[in-house]
Design a protein around this motif. Structure first.
Motif, PDB file in Angstrom:
ATOM      1  N   GLU A 199       0.829  -1.259  -0.058  1.00 43.98           N
ATOM      2  CA  GLU A 199       0.015   0.163   0.059  1.00 43.98           C
ATOM      3  C   GLU A 199       0.807   1.182   0.063  1.00 43.98           C
ATOM      4  N   THR A 200       2.173   1.227   0.680  1.00 45.32           N
ATOM      5  CA  THR A 200       2.652   2.493   0.969  1.00 45.32           C
ATOM      6  C   THR A 200       3.627   2.641  -0.442  1.00 45.32           C
ATOM      7  N   TYR A 201       4.472   1.322  -0.903  1.00 46.99           N
ATOM      8  CA  TYR A 201       5.114   1.783  -2.242  1.00 46.99           C
ATOM      9  C   TYR A 201       4.586   1.108  -3.118  1.00 46.99           C
ATOM     10  N   LYS A 202       3.853   1.713  -3.836  1.00 48.39           N
ATOM     11  CA  LYS A 202       3.101   1.186  -4.973  1.00 48.39           C
ATOM     12  C   LYS A 202       4.004   0.839  -6.001  1.00 48.39           C
ATOM     13  N   GLY A 203       3.847  -0.159  -6.598  1.00 46.94           N
ATOM     14  CA  GLY A 203       5.032  -0.669  -7.648  1.00 46.94           C
ATOM     15  C   GLY A 203       5.943  -1.441  -7.122  1.00 46.94           C
ATOM     16  N   LEU A 204       6.244  -1.736  -5.668  1.00 45.81           N
ATOM     17  CA  LEU A 204       7.014  -2.696  -5.025  1.00 45.81           C
ATOM     18  C   LEU A 204       6.755  -4.043  -5.453  1.00 45.81           C
ATOM     19  N   VAL A 205       7.512  -4.887  -5.664  1.00 46.82           N
ATOM     20  CA  VAL A 205       6.892  -6.251  -5.849  1.00 46.82           C
ATOM     21  C   VAL A 205       7.494  -7.326  -4.582  1.00 46.82           C
ATOM     22  N   ILE A 206       6.572  -7.725  -3.925  1.00 46.99           N
ATOM     23  CA  ILE A 206       6.828  -8.616  -2.848  1.00 46.99           C
ATOM     24  C   ILE A 206       7.210 -10.026  -3.413  1.00 46.99           C
ATOM     25  N   ALA A 207       8.380 -10.449  -3.438  1.00 47.17           N
ATOM     26  CA  ALA A 207       8.879 -11.762  -4.070  1.00 47.17           C
ATOM     27  C   ALA A 207       8.321 -12.747  -3.120  1.00 47.17           C
ATOM     28  N   GLY A 208       8.395 -12.461  -1.801  1.00 49.47           N
ATOM     29  CA  GLY A 208       7.969 -13.765  -0.795  1.00 49.47           C
ATOM     30  C   GLY A 208       8.085 -13.379   0.629  1.00 49.47           C
ATOM     31  N   THR A 209       7.667 -14.207   1.598  1.00 54.31           N
ATOM     32  CA  THR A 209       7.738 -14.153   2.862  1.00 54.31           C
ATOM     33  C   THR A 209       8.053 -15.369   3.612  1.00 54.31           C
ATOM     34  N   ALA A 210       8.774 -15.428   4.599  1.00 54.30           N
ATOM     35  CA  ALA A 210       9.132 -16.628   5.491  1.00 54.30           C
ATOM     36  C   ALA A 210       9.297 -16.153   6.948  1.00 54.30           C
ATOM     37  N   ASP A 211       8.688 -16.664   7.756  1.00 52.24           N
ATOM     38  CA  ASP A 211       8.880 -16.287   9.211  1.00 52.24           C
ATOM     39  C   ASP A 211      10.280 -16.666   9.710  1.00 52.24           C
ATOM     40  N   GLY A 212      10.596 -16.198  11.193  1.00 54.39           N
ATOM     41  CA  GLY A 212      12.003 -16.122  11.291  1.00 54.39           C
ATOM     42  C   GLY A 212      12.240 -17.513  12.379  1.00 54.39           C
ATOM     43  N   TYR A 213      11.526 -18.434  12.381  1.00 52.94           N
ATOM     44  CA  TYR A 213      11.291 -19.430  13.471  1.00 52.94           C
ATOM     45  C   TYR A 213      11.337 -20.719  12.748  1.00 52.94           C
ATOM     46  N   PHE A 214      12.702 -21.094  12.498  1.00 48.70           N
ATOM     47  CA  PHE A 214      12.982 -22.279  11.259  1.00 48.70           C
ATOM     48  C   PHE A 214      13.991 -23.076  11.872  1.00 48.70           C
ATOM     49  N   ARG A 215      14.020 -24.498  11.552  1.00 47.65           N
ATOM     50  CA  ARG A 215      15.026 -25.344  11.884  1.00 47.65           C
ATOM     51  C   ARG A 215      16.338 -25.179  10.932  1.00 47.65           C
ATOM     52  N   ASP A 216      15.990 -25.495   9.644  1.00 47.83           N
ATOM     53  CA  ASP A 216      17.192 -25.635   8.676  1.00 47.83           C
ATOM     54  C   ASP A 216      17.382 -24.557   7.733  1.00 47.83           C
TER      55      ASP A 216
END
Ligand code: UDP
Length: 240
Positions: free
Chosen positions: A122-139
């Motif tokens: 919403e704030t940065y129109k045109g910005l592409v979000i390539a992906g997301t991942a949370d920070g609680y992972f094992r490997d």
């Protein structure tokens, strides 16, 4: 040459110069990384060689915290000013949104990165979000595969210090990205789950006090700020 503050070298750049460095890395797909140490991190480096090595290996070391700026001044080698990690990230995303470049949001509790993605779009129109991942992972493996499939221009690594600095230093060669930065609790702020200090507090350099009021348990971490300043003053008195 970097400016030495208690053994940690800082790049003496304005925020615009730091963003230019980042866009150049993105153009050349350098997979380099940015760290933004505050006095607490500088203090920890005295006893944590892995953290210190990670900072030394970064492409850019920005002073996140007015304490570092004061420290450099007391030591007689002033820096241009504080460059908060979150401000650096915001400015870089503003630039990237114009050219339709992408960001991958990695870190924080499950759901936070997705929420931040919605707000950032919403704030940065045109910005592409390539992906997301949370920070609680094992490997690391599956996360690295996910990031490399998405091939982001900018990777935000928000795992808290020193985890994020060590993660970037040890995985830099495996990543297919433009640039990444260790940005602590920035995703929480972009998602709106944690409030940032009001501008007036930021201008008075009291952001640390705002965080302390909001999260009193931070006192054990913030106690390192006076230790840092005493050490800097001690060095100055001894003429080092
Ligand atoms: N975090 C994470 N994985 C972990 C530990 C922490 O993703 O294993 C996240 C945590 O949820 C928070 C951020 O890292 O979003 C750390 O925030 P904090 O405000 O402590 O970082 P700072 O900005 O003070 O370095």
């Amino acid at each position: 040459m970097r400016t030495d503050v208690l053994g940690v070298g800082f790049d003496d750049l304005t925020i615009d110069e730091a963003v230019s460095f980042a866009t150049e890395c993105i153009e050349n797909r350098r997979s380099d990384f940015v760290v933004t140490p505050n006095p607490e991190i500088v203090w920890r480096c005295r006893k944590e060689p892995e953290l210190k090595q990670a900072l030394t290996g970064a492409g850019l070391v920005l002073p996140d915290g007015i304490g570092v700026v004061y420290g450099a001044k007391i030591l007689g080698r002033p820096l241009k000013g504080k460059v908060a990690g979150i401000d650096f990230a915001a400015k870089l995303m503003e630039v990237l949104s114009v050219s339709g470049k992408s960001v991958f949001l990695f870190g924080s509790k499950p759901g936070v990165a997705k929420k931040a993605a919605e707000k950032l779009k919403e704030t940065y129109k045109g910005l592409v979000i390539a992906g997301t991942a949370d920070g609680y992972f094992r490997d690391d493996g599956p996360i690295i595969d996910q990031i490399n499939k998405a091939k982001p221009d900018f990777l935000m690594v928000c795992l808290g210090a020193p985890k994020q600095e060590c993660w970037m230093a040890s995985n830099k060669e495996k990543l297919d990205i433009g640039i990444m930065a260790g940005l602590g609790g920035s995703l929480d702020v972009f998602a709106g789950t944690v409030a940032r200090a009001p501008i007036s507090w930021q201008k008075l350099h009291l952001e640390w006090l705002f965080r302390l009021v909001k999260e009193p348990r931070r006192i054990t971490r913030m106690i390192k700020l006076p230790l840092f300043l005493f050490a800097v003053i001690g060095l100055r008195i001894r003429g080092k």
